[in-house]
Design a protein around this motif. Structure first.
Motif, PDB file in Angstrom:
ATOM      1  N   ASP A  79       0.835  -1.198   0.000  1.00 47.33           N
ATOM      2  CA  ASP A  79       0.000   0.000   0.000  1.00 47.33           C
ATOM      3  C   ASP A  79       0.866   1.241   0.000  1.00 47.33           C
ATOM      4  O   ASP A  79       1.969   1.255   0.548  1.00 47.33           O
ATOM      5  CB  ASP A  79      -0.883   0.045   1.256  1.00 47.33           C
ATOM      6  N   TYR A  80       0.339   2.291  -0.597  1.00 48.29           N
ATOM      7  CA  TYR A  80       1.023   3.574  -0.519  1.00 48.29           C
ATOM      8  C   TYR A  80       0.454   4.333   0.662  1.00 48.29           C
ATOM      9  O   TYR A  80      -0.747   4.578   0.744  1.00 48.29           O
ATOM     10  CB  TYR A  80       0.832   4.390  -1.794  1.00 48.29           C
ATOM     11  N   ARG A  81       1.330   4.634   1.580  1.00 47.80           N
ATOM     12  CA  ARG A  81       0.928   5.454   2.733  1.00 47.80           C
ATOM     13  C   ARG A  81       1.964   6.567   2.842  1.00 47.80           C
ATOM     14  O   ARG A  81       3.075   6.336   3.289  1.00 47.80           O
ATOM     15  CB  ARG A  81       0.908   4.622   4.004  1.00 47.80           C
ATOM     16  N   GLY A  82       1.594   7.720   2.402  1.00 48.03           N
ATOM     17  CA  GLY A  82       2.516   8.853   2.435  1.00 48.03           C
ATOM     18  C   GLY A  82       2.656   9.418   3.846  1.00 48.03           C
ATOM     19  O   GLY A  82       1.776   9.247   4.701  1.00 48.03           O
ATOM     20  N   CYS A  83       3.744  10.075   4.087  1.00 46.37           N
ATOM     21  CA  CYS A  83       4.006  10.770   5.354  1.00 46.37           C
ATOM     22  C   CYS A  83       3.894   9.860   6.573  1.00 46.37           C
ATOM     23  O   CYS A  83       3.220  10.179   7.563  1.00 46.37           O
ATOM     24  CB  CYS A  83       3.077  11.981   5.507  1.00 46.37           C
TER      25      CYS A  83
END
Length: 188
Positions: A171-175
């Motif tokens: 998954d992309y989880r920014g910050c």
């Protein structure tokens, strides 16, 4: 008194006769190696030899083999569209030589030989290829093995059934704070 024949029994009997007729045709088709595709750069005999050799290099196990993955068609397409002419001719000549060796030693085309005999001929070709590589000379078998491997593992069955396929590596989880992730990722 003649027993009365029922339709079901008659159909079963006719079906049995038809299947007895079909069995030799199917077996003959398997031994002659009828191709389900039309080669672009190879003759029919070369294509049958190629298919049999590819299947021995990457045989069907709990995953599909080279033939099911379309590797012979891949190699034929590469010979027609990508290989340099001398390289393509070397591979074609190697397939002809492999088939000629099979006919001389076993009296049958390479594609019709049992797996053990095919393996023995391929091991000899591999030994020749390794000896040629020591002298920095190209050899048809090394090209065949490389193209079989590339064709297999870039095919859908090879990439999804023989290898673990992950189209997106998570998954992309920014910050996200680094303490929540742990170590960073590296690629080679």
């Amino acid at each position: 008194m003649v027993p009365m024949l029922h339709r079901r029994a008659a159909l079963i009997g006719l079906g049995g006769l038809a299947s007895l007729w079909a069995v030799p045709v199917v077996v003959a088709g398997q031994t002659t190696g009828v191709l389900a595709w039309t080669p672009k750069a190879l003759t029919q005999d070369q294509a049958r030899t190629l298919a049999a050799a590819c299947e021995r290099i990457v045989p069907a196990t709990d995953t599909p083999g080279a033939i099911a993955a379309g590797v012979p068609q891949f190699i034929d397409r590469q010979l027609a569209e990508w290989f340099e002419p001398p390289e393509a001719e070397r591979l074609r000549a190697g397939l002809v030589r492999l088939d000629a060796e099979a006919r001389a030693r076993a009296g049958a085309p390479f594609a019709a030989l049992p797996a053990a005999r095919q393996d023995a001929l391929l091991r000899e070709a591999e030994a020749e290829g390794q000896a040629a590589a020591k002298h920095l000379q190209p050899h048809w078998f090394l090209s065949l093995r490389e193209m079989t491997t590339v064709g297999y593992f870039t095919s859908e069955p090879g990439a999804t059934k023989a290898l673990r396929y992950d189209p997106v590596p998570g998954d992309y989880r920014g910050c996200v704070p680094l303490k929540d992730i742990g170590r960073g990722w590296a690629t080679a």
